[in-house]
Design a protein around this motif. Structure first.
Motif, PDB file in Angstrom:
ATOM      1  N   PRO A 347       7.148  -4.758  -8.911  1.00  0.00           N
ATOM      2  CA  PRO A 347       8.559  -4.596  -9.266  1.00  0.00           C
ATOM      3  C   PRO A 347       8.795  -3.405 -10.192  1.00  0.00           C
ATOM      4  CG  PRO A 347       7.591  -6.412 -10.481  1.00  0.00           C
ATOM      5  CD  PRO A 347       6.527  -5.933  -9.547  1.00  0.00           C
ATOM      6  N   PRO A 348      10.026  -2.902 -10.248  1.00  0.00           N
ATOM      7  CA  PRO A 348      10.333  -1.748 -11.105  1.00  0.00           C
ATOM      8  C   PRO A 348      10.121  -2.015 -12.591  1.00  0.00           C
ATOM      9  CG  PRO A 348      12.124  -2.164  -9.558  1.00  0.00           C
ATOM     10  CD  PRO A 348      11.178  -3.320  -9.447  1.00  0.00           C
ATOM     11  N   THR A 349      10.102  -3.283 -12.989  1.00  0.00           N
ATOM     12  CA  THR A 349       9.879  -3.630 -14.398  1.00  0.00           C
ATOM     13  C   THR A 349       8.397  -3.536 -14.792  1.00  0.00           C
ATOM     14  OG1 THR A 349       9.837  -5.941 -13.677  1.00  0.00           O
ATOM     15  CG2 THR A 349      11.888  -5.138 -14.628  1.00  0.00           C
ATOM     16  N   GLN A 350       7.518  -3.363 -13.812  1.00  0.00           N
ATOM     17  CA  GLN A 350       6.074  -3.317 -14.056  1.00  0.00           C
ATOM     18  C   GLN A 350       5.656  -1.874 -14.376  1.00  0.00           C
ATOM     19  OE1 GLN A 350       3.157  -5.924 -13.505  1.00  0.00           O
ATOM     20  NE2 GLN A 350       2.796  -4.302 -14.980  1.00  0.00           N
ATOM     21  N   TRP A 351       4.889  -1.675 -15.444  1.00  0.00           N
ATOM     22  CA  TRP A 351       4.431  -0.318 -15.739  1.00  0.00           C
ATOM     23  C   TRP A 351       3.555   0.165 -14.574  1.00  0.00           C
ATOM     24  CZ3 TRP A 351      -0.834   0.572 -16.163  1.00  0.00           C
ATOM     25  CH2 TRP A 351      -1.653  -0.505 -16.521  1.00  0.00           C
ATOM     26  N   SER A 352       3.604   1.455 -14.308  1.00  0.00           N
ATOM     27  CA  SER A 352       2.927   2.144 -13.190  1.00  0.00           C
ATOM     28  C   SER A 352       3.735   2.113 -11.900  1.00  0.00           C
ATOM     29  CB  SER A 352       1.504   1.627 -12.930  1.00  0.00           C
ATOM     30  OG  SER A 352       1.496   0.455 -12.138  1.00  0.00           O
ATOM     31  N   TYR A 353       4.949   1.565 -11.929  1.00  0.00           N
ATOM     32  CA  TYR A 353       5.806   1.566 -10.734  1.00  0.00           C
ATOM     33  C   TYR A 353       6.062   3.010 -10.302  1.00  0.00           C
ATOM     34  CZ  TYR A 353       9.864   0.624  -7.731  1.00  0.00           C
ATOM     35  OH  TYR A 353      10.737   0.540  -6.676  1.00  0.00           O
ATOM     36  N   ASN A 354       5.842   3.298  -9.019  1.00  0.00           N
ATOM     37  CA  ASN A 354       5.990   4.655  -8.490  1.00  0.00           C
ATOM     38  C   ASN A 354       7.354   4.815  -7.826  1.00  0.00           C
ATOM     39  OD1 ASN A 354       5.815   7.154  -7.303  1.00  0.00           O
ATOM     40  ND2 ASN A 354       3.727   6.868  -6.546  1.00  0.00           N
ATOM     41  N   ASN A 355       8.291   5.350  -8.577  1.00  0.00           N
ATOM     42  CA  ASN A 355       9.650   5.493  -8.055  1.00  0.00           C
ATOM     43  C   ASN A 355       9.772   6.612  -7.032  1.00  0.00           C
ATOM     44  OD1 ASN A 355      12.261   4.374  -8.059  1.00  0.00           O
ATOM     45  ND2 ASN A 355      13.030   6.080  -9.287  1.00  0.00           N
ATOM     46  N   ALA A 356       8.754   7.489  -6.977  1.00  0.00           N
ATOM     47  CA  ALA A 356       8.797   8.618  -6.034  1.00  0.00           C
ATOM     48  C   ALA A 356       8.502   8.182  -4.595  1.00  0.00           C
ATOM     49  CB  ALA A 356       7.802   9.691  -6.467  1.00  0.00           C
ATOM     50  N   VAL A 357       7.952   6.989  -4.438  1.00  0.00           N
ATOM     51  CA  VAL A 357       7.669   6.483  -3.086  1.00  0.00           C
ATOM     52  C   VAL A 357       8.982   6.308  -2.320  1.00  0.00           C
ATOM     53  CG1 VAL A 357       6.891   4.426  -1.806  1.00  0.00           C
ATOM     54  CG2 VAL A 357       5.482   5.361  -3.649  1.00  0.00           C
ATOM     55  N   LYS A 358       8.989   6.747  -1.061  1.00  0.00           N
ATOM     56  CA  LYS A 358      10.174   6.590  -0.202  1.00  0.00           C
ATOM     57  C   LYS A 358       9.999   5.354   0.680  1.00  0.00           C
ATOM     58  CE  LYS A 358      12.205  10.499  -1.392  1.00  0.00           C
ATOM     59  NZ  LYS A 358      12.724  10.371  -2.747  1.00  0.00           N
ATOM     60  N   ASP A 359      11.049   4.577   0.785  1.00  0.00           N
ATOM     61  CA  ASP A 359      10.980   3.395   1.644  1.00  0.00           C
ATOM     62  C   ASP A 359      11.100   3.804   3.111  1.00  0.00           C
ATOM     63  OD1 ASP A 359      10.652   0.742   2.196  1.00  0.00           O
ATOM     64  OD2 ASP A 359      12.608   0.096   1.451  1.00  0.00           O
ATOM     65  N   ASP A 360      10.573   2.959   3.991  1.00  0.00           N
ATOM     66  CA  ASP A 360      10.758   3.203   5.426  1.00  0.00           C
ATOM     67  C   ASP A 360      12.244   3.082   5.755  1.00  0.00           C
ATOM     68  OD1 ASP A 360       7.941   3.409   6.240  1.00  0.00           O
ATOM     69  OD2 ASP A 360       7.829   1.314   5.640  1.00  0.00           O
ATOM     70  N   PRO A 361      12.793   4.041   6.497  1.00  0.00           N
ATOM     71  CA  PRO A 361      14.223   3.956   6.823  1.00  0.00           C
ATOM     72  C   PRO A 361      14.496   2.882   7.868  1.00  0.00           C
ATOM     73  CG  PRO A 361      13.220   5.798   7.988  1.00  0.00           C
ATOM     74  CD  PRO A 361      12.154   5.223   7.092  1.00  0.00           C
ATOM     75  N   PHE A 362      15.703   2.351   7.861  1.00  0.00           N
ATOM     76  CA  PHE A 362      16.127   1.456   8.942  1.00  0.00           C
ATOM     77  C   PHE A 362      16.486   2.343  10.132  1.00  0.00           C
ATOM     78  CE2 PHE A 362      19.924  -0.838  10.850  1.00  0.00           C
ATOM     79  CZ  PHE A 362      19.155  -1.676  11.630  1.00  0.00           C
ATOM     80  N   ASP A 363      15.625   2.340  11.146  1.00  0.00           N
ATOM     81  CA  ASP A 363      15.785   3.272  12.276  1.00  0.00           C
ATOM     82  C   ASP A 363      15.217   2.635  13.548  1.00  0.00           C
ATOM     83  OD1 ASP A 363      15.870   5.387  14.066  1.00  0.00           O
ATOM     84  OD2 ASP A 363      15.177   6.885  12.608  1.00  0.00           O
ATOM     85  N   PRO A 364      15.982   1.761  14.206  1.00  0.00           N
ATOM     86  CA  PRO A 364      15.480   1.070  15.407  1.00  0.00           C
ATOM     87  C   PRO A 364      15.019   2.020  16.516  1.00  0.00           C
ATOM     88  CG  PRO A 364      17.507   0.049  14.615  1.00  0.00           C
ATOM     89  CD  PRO A 364      17.335   1.312  13.835  1.00  0.00           C
ATOM     90  N   ALA A 365      15.687   3.160  16.674  1.00  0.00           N
ATOM     91  CA  ALA A 365      15.283   4.106  17.729  1.00  0.00           C
ATOM     92  C   ALA A 365      13.888   4.656  17.452  1.00  0.00           C
ATOM     93  CB  ALA A 365      16.298   5.249  17.820  1.00  0.00           C
ATOM     94  N   ALA A 366      13.634   5.019  16.193  1.00  0.00           N
ATOM     95  CA  ALA A 366      12.301   5.508  15.824  1.00  0.00           C
ATOM     96  C   ALA A 366      11.264   4.396  15.949  1.00  0.00           C
ATOM     97  CB  ALA A 366      12.331   6.052  14.399  1.00  0.00           C
ATOM     98  N   ALA A 367      11.674   3.167  15.655  1.00  0.00           N
ATOM     99  CA  ALA A 367      10.763   2.021  15.787  1.00  0.00           C
ATOM    100  C   ALA A 367      10.322   1.843  17.236  1.00  0.00           C
ATOM    101  CB  ALA A 367      11.454   0.749  15.282  1.00  0.00           C
TER     102      ALA A 367
END
Length: 545
Positions: A347-367
């Motif tokens: 979780p973001p409250t945990q030290w060492s949380y990497n905010n630079a990580v990008k989440d997988d986009p919601f993209d059914p066509a790419a899926a």
């Protein structure tokens, strides 16, 4: 700690005549009959699996045992700082491999109708409590369960070199290597201390299971009665080493339905309730007799892919599922403002949380394109497991499963929703029977290792442990293993940040959400504190008469 945590073990059952069960209304009437006794009722969400700290991994069981047992060290109430408990003080060698604990003297044990302790707590009890989890030759290794999930998931069998009694009130623990979170790990529930004298007596009596069914500890409350799926009744231990609790009687009214818990809180039938329904929150906030305590939760809810089973052994398939599910729609529809979309396994409250990580986009066509590249242009059929109960990190797994099922159908993936009784569900998931399954975690010690190693490390994938994705990936494992032995927190943080990047690339989970910890408490309750680990501790709590 928390939440999803469990392993295969025998169901807890009370033998007829062992603990007298009483209906809750009668119990409350009995409590109120004594004008001087202060009674606090906690509307618990479920029954404990047993009263054995060494084999439990669910928050429900942790709450039940926390009242009974003490550890060598503890977390400060409402925080993550490690404080003295049954150890008054300790020293650590310069190389970080030797811990010497100086134990508190004069600490009394509870007693039962059939067992009266003849001595105070001493070093033998701590050593017994560790060895029953560590040494297969110990008579208690297999009692209640041989799957000591926490002890194993944290790599304790490899870490411990020796646990030695220097004298009755001094214990020395020698590690095979230094480990940064070790002291915090000793404050977790699995390290709760049981009586060796009681254990020996129960073996001689031919009923070793009573140690975990009719527990005695050194903690602030003694178990008086337990009726599965109904109630747990505790009484303040008058000889508690830190001073008698402010409340005299503590009752867990076991109430699985969140709306029923809220109804009981409104009527004053209970004083504290966990895990309210998000839909009930507007009414709860308006109630003049209730205070809503809240803080960011140290938790994560997720959908784990069994990376050892086809087609989820292919990272392209896992990535495709991640992109096919509309995460934000799930958070909006189910959490109703009580959660935030998760991209990392911590979780973001945990030290060492990497905010630079990008989440997988919601993209059914790419899926769909990824599935075709993986040789599945027409999709596939899978199971989708959903918890049968509300958890701190997931208010409604069945509803989330239905939303996921609808999204997956749009890319040709047919998902069959499955569920089992909660204990069976956890047991089967830890055994790896699922293809996809929902679980989650609430941190137990404030350290990233408790998420990244316990949930995603190789040792807990190989056992029936908490790594239900069965994910064992060497580049990830190397980083978290190195971080565990690094003493500099800034360096540890860099290693964990890199591990989160690899986690996202390998996608062993679809991360769902981090829930806000919300606790409605009646106004007559004094000084109840939220635990960052979502535990419910009642020592130190008072109630207006």
């Amino acid at each position: 700690m928390t939440g999803s945590k469990s392993n295969a073990r025998r169901k807890f059952g009370v033998k007829p005549g062992v603990l007298c069960a009483v209906a809750l209304p009668a119990l409350l009437a009995l409590a109120s009959a004594s004008a001087s006794a202060k009674t606090l009722v906690y509307c618990s969400e479920g029954s404990p699996e047993n009263f054995a700290p060494s084999v439990n991994t669910t928050g429900t069981s942790f709450d039940a045992t926390e009242q009974i047992y003490d550890n060598l060290v503890k977390f400060e109430r409402g925080g993550t700082k490690v404080m003295p408990s049954l150890a008054e003080r300790w020293t650590i060698s310069k190389d970080g491999t030797e811990y010497t604990f100086f134990l508190r003297k004069g600490v009394k044990w509870h007693s039962t109708k059939t067992f009266k302790p003849s001595r105070d707590f001493n070093a033998d009890d701590f050593i017994f409590s560790i060895e029953r989890q560590w040494k297969e030759s110990d008579p208690y290794f297999k009692v209640t369960s041989s799957n000591h999930s926490y002890f194993n998931d944290m790599g304790m069998p490899k870490l411990l070199k020796s646990v030695d009694k220097v004298d009755d009130y001094t214990v020395k623990i020698t590690l095979n290597q230094a480990e940064a979170p070790f002291l915090s790990n000793l404050a977790m529930q699995y390290a709760g201390i049981q009586s060796k004298e009681y254990a020996i007596a129960m073996v001689k009596a031919g009923s070793p299971e009573k140690l975990d069914q009719e527990p005695i500890g050194t903690g602030p409350f003694m178990l008086v009665q337990y009726q599965k799926d109904a109630l747990i009744r505790y009484k303040a231990f008058p000889q508690y080493w830190a001073g008698k609790a402010k409340i005299d009687d503590l009752i867990f009214a076991i109430t699985p339905d969140a709306s029923v818990r809220w109804a009981k809180l409104q009527k004053g039938e209970c004083h504290v309730m966990p895990y309210p329904n998000p839909a009930d929150m507007p009414a709860i906030r308006k109630d003049p007799n209730v205070v809503v305590l809240e803080q960011p939760g140290l938790n994560v809810g997720y959908l784990a892919y069994n990376t050892t089973k086809k087609p989820f052994d292919d990272v392209r398939v896992r990535k495709a599922i991640n992109m096919a599910i509309n995460k934000q729609a799930i958070v909006d529809a189910v959490y109703l403002g009580t959660g935030m979309a998760a991209k990392n396994p911590i979780p973001p409250t945990q030290w060492s949380y990497n905010n630079a990580v990008k989440d997988d986009p919601f993209d059914p066509a790419a899926a769909k394109k990824l599935l075709a590249a993986a040789g599945l242009p027409d999709g596939f059929t899978t199971d989708l497991w959903a918890m049968p109960v509300q958890r701190p990190y997931n208010p409604n797994a069945k509803r989330i499963a239905e939303l996921m099922q609808a999204d997956l159908a749009k890319i040709g993936v047919k998902a069959e929703i499955k569920s089992f009784e909660w204990g069976e569900y956890r047991k089967r998931m830890q055994a790896g029977e699922h293809q996809m399954g929902m679980l989650g975690w609430t941190g137990d010690n404030g350290d990233p290792d408790n998420f990244l190693n316990t949930l995603l490390g190789c040792s807990s994938a190989k056992t029936n442990g908490s790594n239900v994705a069965k994910f064992c990936f060497k580049p990830f494992e190397d980083l978290i293993s190195k971080a565990k032995v690094e003493s500099n927190q800034a360096e540890r943080s860099k290693l964990y940040e890199k591990a989160q990047v690899i986690f996202k690339e390998q996608a062993p989970w679809f991360t769902i959400a981090h829930a806000v910890q919300i606790k409605p408490v009646r106004k007559e309750v004094i000084d109840f504190k939220l635990s960052p680990f979502a535990r419910h501790t009642f020592y130190g709590v008072d109630i207006k008469e």
